[in-house]
Design a protein around this motif. Structure first.
Motif, PDB file in Angstrom:
ATOM      1  N   ALA A  71      97.366   1.245 -86.242  1.00 14.67           N
ATOM      2  CA  ALA A  71      96.279   0.658 -85.452  1.00 14.67           C
ATOM      3  C   ALA A  71      95.262   1.727 -85.065  1.00 14.67           C
ATOM      4  O   ALA A  71      94.047   1.490 -85.126  1.00 14.67           O
ATOM      5  CB  ALA A  71      96.848  -0.010 -84.198  1.00 14.67           C
ATOM      6  N   VAL A 115      91.313   1.280 -86.271  1.00 16.78           N
ATOM      7  CA  VAL A 115      90.450   0.693 -85.240  1.00 16.78           C
ATOM      8  C   VAL A 115      88.971   1.052 -85.394  1.00 16.78           C
ATOM      9  O   VAL A 115      88.095   0.298 -84.950  1.00 16.78           O
ATOM     10  CB  VAL A 115      90.955   1.092 -83.832  1.00 16.78           C
ATOM     11  N   THR A 166      95.727  -5.074 -83.091  1.00 15.50           N
ATOM     12  CA  THR A 166      94.661  -4.071 -83.006  1.00 15.50           C
ATOM     13  C   THR A 166      93.388  -4.686 -82.434  1.00 15.50           C
ATOM     14  O   THR A 166      92.736  -4.116 -81.552  1.00 15.50           O
ATOM     15  CB  THR A 166      94.364  -3.479 -84.401  1.00 15.50           C
TER      16      THR A 166
END
Length: 276
Positions: free
Chosen positions: A144, A148, A238
């Motif tokens: 994640a 991101v 996420t």
């Protein structure tokens, strides 16, 4: 006797004269103002309001509504202020989440073991493989953190497309009104953009290999056959983490004057304060 007759006649004339004067007064008022004192209900353009003391007052009828009180702000200022608040929220949020442990060490957004695999976690820990379970969770968060940054350009496009009408409604909305707007505009687009990035990140950080080993050991111990779509799960978590960070920043700017670090934020959200 004659004196009584004269007194009665005088009273009659007095009453008659007062009545004539009253009629003249009513006629004059009607000619000048259009108000009929004999029938106030018939007056055009007014609504009759009767109080508890039975006093009748006429109030002009109006069909217009008052605009939102935003002080001397222009529509452009409101739009600029909201866009700046969202931009700051996105930039700060993504920047913090993209750091090592940005997800893992932040309890508000940390990605945990998928719910349907919680029994896998408990079983592995019960047979002394807790470190493998911990590694599996850590690598979900690493994926994640790596993925991101894909959110930033998608958010930027959504913020740029905010209309003046959107901005006015958002300004006097709830603590996360701007974040909710952003979510409605970007949720599906973010998911589509994130999935391939998350998939690549899961392989990049070694999560795929660890989870394959983790699931394999669980299935061996229990005689079951468990599978899960890690890509979809991490993608969703996420995105949720990003919105959580943006919402926290928005709430801070709305409720904490010290967090309004630019003049436009101070001006726009100062007007918001006045409407609370």
């Amino acid at each position: 006797m004659r004196k009584s007759i004269f007194i009665a006649a005088g009273l009659f004339l007095s009453i008659s004269t007062q009545a004539q004067l009253l009629d003249i007064l009513k006629s004059t008022v009607k000619d000048k103002t259009g108000i009929d004192l004999n029938n106030p209900q018939a007056t055009k353009g007014s609504t009759t309001v009767t109080t508890n003391t039975k006093t009748t007052t006429t109030v002009p009828t109006s069909t217009s509504t008052s605009p939102l009180n935003v002080g001397n702000l222009t529509s452009t200022q409101i739009s600029s202020g909201l866009k700046e608040a969202l931009s700051i929220g996105v930039t700060d949020g993504v920047k913090k989440l993209a750091l090592t442990d940005g997800f893992l060490k932040n309890e508000a957004v940390k990605i945990l073991m998928p719910e349907k695999l919680r029994k896998v976690d408990m079983t592995l820990r019960s047979v002394g493989l807790g470190s493998l379970a911990d590694e599996g969770v850590k690598l979900l968060n690493r994926a994640a953190e790596d993925a991101v940054t894909e959110a930033a350009p998608i958010f930027t496009n959504a913020i740029t497309s905010m209309t003046i009408t959107d901005a006015k409604n958002i300004l006097l909305g709830s603590n996360n009104a701007a974040t909710s707007y952003l979510q409605s505009k970007t949720q599906s687009q973010l998911f589509t953009a994130f999935q391939p990035k998350v998939k690549a990140s899961l392989g990049k950080v070694g999560a795929d290999a660890v989870w394959k080993n983790l699931i394999s050991k669980y299935n061996t111990f229990t005689g079951q056959s468990v599978t899960t779509d890690l890509n979809e799960y991490v993608t969703t978590e996420t995105i949720n983490g990003v919105f959580k960070m943006v919402a926290d920043k928005e709430s801070g700017i709305r409720n904490t004057p010290a967090m309004r670090t630019t003049s436009i934020l101070q001006k726009v959200f100062g007007a918001q304060d006045a409407n609370r």
